[in-house]
Motif scaffolding. Structure first.
Motif, PDB file in Angstrom:
ATOM      1  N   ASP A  55      81.587 -75.909 -48.506  1.00  0.00           N
ATOM      2  CA  ASP A  55      82.450 -76.649 -49.424  1.00  0.00           C
ATOM      3  C   ASP A  55      83.602 -77.356 -48.709  1.00  0.00           C
ATOM      4  O   ASP A  55      84.137 -78.329 -49.229  1.00  0.00           O
ATOM      5  N   ASN A  56      83.973 -76.866 -47.543  1.00  0.00           N
ATOM      6  CA  ASN A  56      85.085 -77.444 -46.792  1.00  0.00           C
ATOM      7  C   ASN A  56      84.624 -78.184 -45.540  1.00  0.00           C
ATOM      8  O   ASN A  56      85.442 -78.591 -44.719  1.00  0.00           O
ATOM      9  N   HIS A  57      83.310 -78.380 -45.406  1.00  0.00           N
ATOM     10  CA  HIS A  57      82.741 -78.941 -44.186  1.00  0.00           C
ATOM     11  C   HIS A  57      83.261 -80.343 -43.883  1.00  0.00           C
ATOM     12  O   HIS A  57      83.584 -80.656 -42.730  1.00  0.00           O
ATOM     13  N   ARG A  62      86.436 -83.924 -40.375  1.00  0.00           N
ATOM     14  CA  ARG A  62      87.521 -84.911 -40.217  1.00  0.00           C
ATOM     15  C   ARG A  62      88.542 -84.429 -39.184  1.00  0.00           C
ATOM     16  O   ARG A  62      89.150 -85.224 -38.491  1.00  0.00           O
ATOM     17  N   LYS A  63      88.717 -83.124 -39.086  1.00  0.00           N
ATOM     18  CA  LYS A  63      89.673 -82.566 -38.124  1.00  0.00           C
ATOM     19  C   LYS A  63      89.029 -82.367 -36.744  1.00  0.00           C
ATOM     20  O   LYS A  63      89.662 -81.867 -35.829  1.00  0.00           O
ATOM     21  N   GLY A  64      87.740 -82.734 -36.619  1.00  0.00           N
ATOM     22  CA  GLY A  64      87.062 -82.607 -35.332  1.00  0.00           C
ATOM     23  C   GLY A  64      86.437 -81.247 -35.083  1.00  0.00           C
ATOM     24  O   GLY A  64      86.120 -80.899 -33.942  1.00  0.00           O
ATOM     25  N   ASN A  88      75.324 -77.361 -44.900  1.00  0.00           N
ATOM     26  CA  ASN A  88      75.388 -78.636 -44.192  1.00  0.00           C
ATOM     27  C   ASN A  88      75.791 -78.463 -42.724  1.00  0.00           C
ATOM     28  O   ASN A  88      76.446 -79.303 -42.150  1.00  0.00           O
ATOM     29  N   PHE A  89      75.396 -77.349 -42.143  1.00  0.00           N
ATOM     30  CA  PHE A  89      75.659 -77.078 -40.733  1.00  0.00           C
ATOM     31  C   PHE A  89      74.526 -76.185 -40.208  1.00  0.00           C
ATOM     32  O   PHE A  89      73.822 -75.554 -40.987  1.00  0.00           O
ATOM     33  N   HIS A 144      87.274 -68.237 -45.856  1.00  0.00           N
ATOM     34  CA  HIS A 144      87.126 -68.328 -44.404  1.00  0.00           C
ATOM     35  C   HIS A 144      87.668 -69.629 -43.820  1.00  0.00           C
ATOM     36  O   HIS A 144      88.338 -69.615 -42.791  1.00  0.00           O
ATOM     37  N   THR A 145      87.407 -70.759 -44.457  1.00  0.00           N
ATOM     38  CA  THR A 145      87.908 -72.029 -43.930  1.00  0.00           C
ATOM     39  C   THR A 145      89.429 -72.011 -43.850  1.00  0.00           C
ATOM     40  O   THR A 145      90.014 -72.376 -42.831  1.00  0.00           O
ATOM     41  N   GLU A 146      90.069 -71.551 -44.934  1.00  0.00           N
ATOM     42  CA  GLU A 146      91.533 -71.489 -44.967  1.00  0.00           C
ATOM     43  C   GLU A 146      92.051 -70.584 -43.853  1.00  0.00           C
ATOM     44  O   GLU A 146      93.037 -70.899 -43.186  1.00  0.00           O
ATOM     45  N   GLU A 147      91.354 -69.473 -43.653  1.00  0.00           N
ATOM     46  CA  GLU A 147      91.726 -68.525 -42.604  1.00  0.00           C
ATOM     47  C   GLU A 147      91.607 -69.180 -41.221  1.00  0.00           C
ATOM     48  O   GLU A 147      92.514 -69.074 -40.396  1.00  0.00           O
ATOM     49  N   VAL A 148      90.501 -69.893 -40.980  1.00  0.00           N
ATOM     50  CA  VAL A 148      90.285 -70.573 -39.701  1.00  0.00           C
ATOM     51  C   VAL A 148      91.402 -71.591 -39.460  1.00  0.00           C
ATOM     52  O   VAL A 148      92.006 -71.625 -38.385  1.00  0.00           O
TER      53      VAL A 148
END
Length: 156
Positions: A55-57, A62-64, A88-89, A144-148
């Motif tokens: 969902d955050n891919h 965009r952030k590389g 999507n990964f 997890h994305t927020e944590e990363v």
């Protein structure tokens, strides 16, 4: 069990993804890699984690950042998991446990009173030069994305 730490070179590997593509860590030099190890396809925690990253891919790209998932499930299992949840990964196949052992995330676990060997849910944040910047032990699967981003973007 190997004990990698921030500042160590990330062990290189080549593996097959859910679609049969060969992928090496070295392919991603110059990008930040979110290399996450998860225990099993189609289980509640692993699904929550994969879907959060899915969902955050776009924002991560965009952030590389590049996302690579690794488990010891086979290609067929990864393919079904990926298609079921529109991931999507790449999900990398590590049936021989070479990658999980190289990263020190394979070992003894206990679940419902039973002890067995398996993959410890762990995420390695690898910088553009192939060096481990951070390691997240026991990631929050739903956030997890927020944590990363919090861990990686708040580094000094």
């Amino acid at each position: 069990m190997k004990h990698l730490k921030p500042g160590d070179a990330a062990p290189d590997f080549t593996a097959t993804d859910q679609d049969g593509n060969k992928i090496s860590l070295g392919d991603y030099r110059g990008k930040k890699v979110i290399l996450y190890f998860y225990p099993k396809d189609n289980t509640p925690g692993c699904t929550a984690q994969a879907c959060n990253l899915r969902d955050n891919h776009a924002a991560l790209l965009r952030k590389g950042y590049v996302v690579l998932g690794v488990s010891t499930d086979d290609q067929k299992s990864h393919k079904k998991f990926s298609e079921k949840f529109n991931l999507n990964f790449p999900l990398l196949v590590d049936e021989g446990q070479a990658i999980v052992k190289a990263y020190g995330v394979w070992g003894s676990k206990t679940f419902m009173g039973r002890t067995y060997d398996g993959t410890h849910r762990t995420t390695f944040l690898i910088n553009e030069k192939g060096i481990i910047d951070e390691i997240i032990d026991k990631p929050d699967t739903k956030m997890h994305t927020e944590e990363v981003l919090q861990v990686w973007e708040n580094r000094v």
